[in-house]
Design a protein around this motif. Structure first.
Motif, short mmCIF file in Angstrom:
data_model
loop_
_atom_site.label_atom_id
_atom_site.label_comp_id
_atom_site.label_asym_id
_atom_site.label_seq_id
_atom_site.Cartn_x
_atom_site.Cartn_y
_atom_site.Cartn_z
N ILE A 25 -11.25 -9.63 17.65
CA ILE A 25 -11.39 -11.05 17.98
C ILE A 25 -10.64 -11.92 16.97
O ILE A 25 -10.18 -13.01 17.32
N THR A 26 -10.50 -11.45 15.74
CA THR A 26 -9.76 -12.21 14.73
C THR A 26 -8.27 -12.21 15.00
O THR A 26 -7.60 -13.26 15.00
N TYR A 46 -16.53 -19.22 11.22
CA TYR A 46 -17.46 -19.61 12.29
C TYR A 46 -17.53 -18.52 13.36
O TYR A 46 -18.62 -18.14 13.82
N GLN A 47 -16.38 -18.00 13.74
CA GLN A 47 -16.30 -17.00 14.80
C GLN A 47 -17.00 -15.70 14.39
O GLN A 47 -17.75 -15.11 15.18
N VAL A 48 -16.77 -15.26 13.17
CA VAL A 48 -17.38 -14.02 12.68
C VAL A 48 -18.91 -14.15 12.61
O VAL A 48 -19.65 -13.27 13.06
N ILE A 106 -7.71 -16.52 28.14
CA ILE A 106 -6.81 -15.38 27.92
C ILE A 106 -7.23 -14.60 26.68
O ILE A 106 -7.30 -13.36 26.69
N CYS A 107 -7.52 -15.32 25.61
CA CYS A 107 -7.89 -14.67 24.36
C CYS A 107 -9.14 -13.82 24.51
O CYS A 107 -9.16 -12.64 24.12
N LEU A 108 -10.18 -14.40 25.11
CA LEU A 108 -11.43 -13.66 25.23
C LEU A 108 -11.34 -12.54 26.27
O LEU A 108 -11.96 -11.49 26.11
N SER A 109 -10.55 -12.76 27.31
CA SER A 109 -10.36 -11.70 28.32
C SER A 109 -9.68 -10.48 27.70
O SER A 109 -10.11 -9.34 27.90
N ILE A 115 -12.17 -4.32 23.57
CA ILE A 115 -13.48 -3.89 23.05
C ILE A 115 -14.19 -2.99 24.06
O ILE A 115 -14.76 -1.95 23.69
N THR A 116 -14.15 -3.37 25.34
CA THR A 116 -14.78 -2.55 26.38
C THR A 116 -14.12 -1.18 26.47
O THR A 116 -14.80 -0.16 26.57
N LEU A 117 -12.80 -1.16 26.42
CA LEU A 117 -12.07 0.11 26.48
C LEU A 117 -12.43 1.00 25.30
O LEU A 117 -12.67 2.21 25.46
N SER A 118 -12.49 0.41 24.11
CA SER A 118 -12.80 1.20 22.91
C SER A 118 -14.21 1.76 22.97
O SER A 118 -14.45 2.92 22.62
N LYS A 119 -15.17 0.95 23.44
CA LYS A 119 -16.55 1.41 23.52
C LYS A 119 -16.69 2.52 24.57
O LYS A 119 -17.43 3.49 24.36
#
Length: 455
Positions: A25-26, A46-48, A106-109, A115-119
């Protein structure tokens, strides 16, 4: 050889997963939000913090070998939805930034796709890894020879991807070639074979045996789980997991066992101890060093081996408050002749404990937790007082609930230690940030008030 690999690397999976997600996400925020005029120093912090708090609330990283893909998907959706709202909420308070719904989408998608693929890959890789290599398994015994217990054994035997190795049945009520021994034989078998988990059928065990088994699991740091015989068993201290359609009850772990909680508490410890060292110890140490040296010969600091997390020894630091002696494993008593005049003042105000903030910064201790006992006390009380060893499940603290409740200093009777352990265990099982802050504030108040047993 396989047994030696049991759980060897499991403890690293969650920290690696947390670090990877934060990195994702960073990196994508830096790339997709580069034209939004953000102050990235503030926004990334803030994001972390937001990500970790949301993960803690939705239990995003509470994924186990028996967690289903549906549960994992549910956690991903909750984490993504709440995080999206939190990201959007940042922009109204940042006047110089430019809000772009397209950039955020776009960023969050992209971030959640990665993240979903890695999990997904981790989840299925670990399952295959257990099946192919036979590694990363946990050994288990079952108390009881009921239909439910037999069904659970079949789950262990047929679902290799769960990563369990069934060892033996134990029962007092039935005789069968498949039963290894009586319930009294469980404890020596578990210790001799380094069994990880004990599954207990509530149909075949008395209340006294159950209490004894809970104490044994606490002392040996073993996982104890219960096999319900009916739907009439309800307790806020139990949680239910499903191995396929098979329900298994287990004692809930405390908040302090949660990886996100541990990371949050560690971050608090680092910040708090750093501030104390810079703002207080930096100028107070030279002054106290002069006073200590003027009164008696010897070093300014006193270090002593103490049992810490999981009874691992560490060196606990203090300002020296006694004359050099050979009885350091004997706790201080009232009017102790070993204590110097300066030392008496340091002990009365608890200033002798301040160097332990160095222990906190090094990771040996926490700001709040059970006080580290002497090794001699561990040997004397470890087997005499129930749940004594539970205090070693967490890092020892500079201050703790038992101390602010008055149970500090010399142990005159067993009752003193029993009360100390009672509050230590209560703290571990009922931890909250508010409780930590309350203990810190009360500790400061007690320093100025003075404490009767601070000698």
């Amino acid at each position: 050889m396989v047994a030696a690999q049991t759980g060897r690397y499991s403890k690293y999976i969650r920290p690696i997963s947390v670090f990877f997600d934060l990195a994702v996400i960073t990196v994508f925020a830096l790339y997709f939000y580069r034209d939004l005029r953000l102050d990235f120093h503030i926004y990334l912090l803030y994001q972390v913090i937001a990500w970790l708090l949301i993960a803690y609330i939705v239990k995003f990283y509470s994924i186990y070998r028996f967690t289903t893909p549906v549960e994992i998907l549910s956690k991903l959706v909750k984490q993504g939805a709440i995080f999206l709202l939190v990201v959007i909420a940042y922009f109204p308070f940042s006047k110089q930034s430019i809000f772009s719904g397209k950039a955020i989408a776009i960023c969050l998608s992209v971030s959640f796709a990665v993240i979903t693929l890695s999990k997904t890959m981790w989840f299925y890789y670990l399952k295959k890894y257990r099946i192919v290599t036979g590694s990363n398994f946990r050994s288990a015994v079952i108390i009881g020879y009921t239909p439910e217990a037999i069904n659970l054994k079949e789950v262990f035997m047929t679902r290799n991807d769960y990563g369990y190795r069934f060892m033996a049945f134990f029962s007092d009520k039935k005789t069968n070639p498949n039963i290894k021994g009586k319930i009294d034989d469980v404890k020596p078998f578990v210790i001799a074979n380094n069994v990880d988990e004990i599954y207990c059928s509530l149909n075949e065990i008395s209340n006294d045996q159950l209490k004894d088994l809970v104490d044994f699991a606490d002392e040996q740091n073993k996982t104890l789980k219960f096999i319900p015989d009916t739907k009439e068993i309800f307790s806020k201290n139990l949680k239910i997991d499903y191995y396929e359609m098979f329900p298994v009850l287990s004692l809930r772990k405390t908040m302090l066992h949660d990886p996100v909680t541990k990371a949050f508490k560690r971050a608090f410890d680092i910040v708090f101890s750093f501030l104390v060292i810079v703002l207080l110890l930096s100028w107070l140490t030279p002054l106290l060093a002069i006073l200590i040296k003027l009164e008696s010969r010897g070093p300014v600091f006193f270090k002593q081996g103490r049992p810490g997390l999981n009874e691992t020894e560490f060196f606990c630091y203090k300002f020296r408050s006694m004359r050099i002696n050979k009885t350091t494993e004997r706790e201080a008593s009232k009017n102790d002749p070993r204590v110097t005049k300066v030392g008496r003042f340091l002990r009365k105000t608890s200033l002798d404990e301040l160097p332990q903030f160095i222990n906190v910064l090094l990771g040996d201790m926490s700001v709040v937790g059970p006080r580290p006992h002497l090794w001699s006390q561990n040997k004397a009380y470890g087997n005499r007082i129930k749940r004594y060893m539970v205090r070693h499940y967490v890092k020892p603290g500079i201050t703790g609930l038992a101390q602010v409740k008055g149970y500090r200093g010399e142990i005159e009777t067993d009752e003193d230690m029993v009360n100390r352990i009672k509050f230590d265990v209560f703290y571990i099982e009922n931890w909250s940030l508010f409780l930590d802050l309350k203990i810190i504030v009360q500790t400061v108040i007690n320093i100025f008030k003075g404490e009767e047993k601070a000698y």
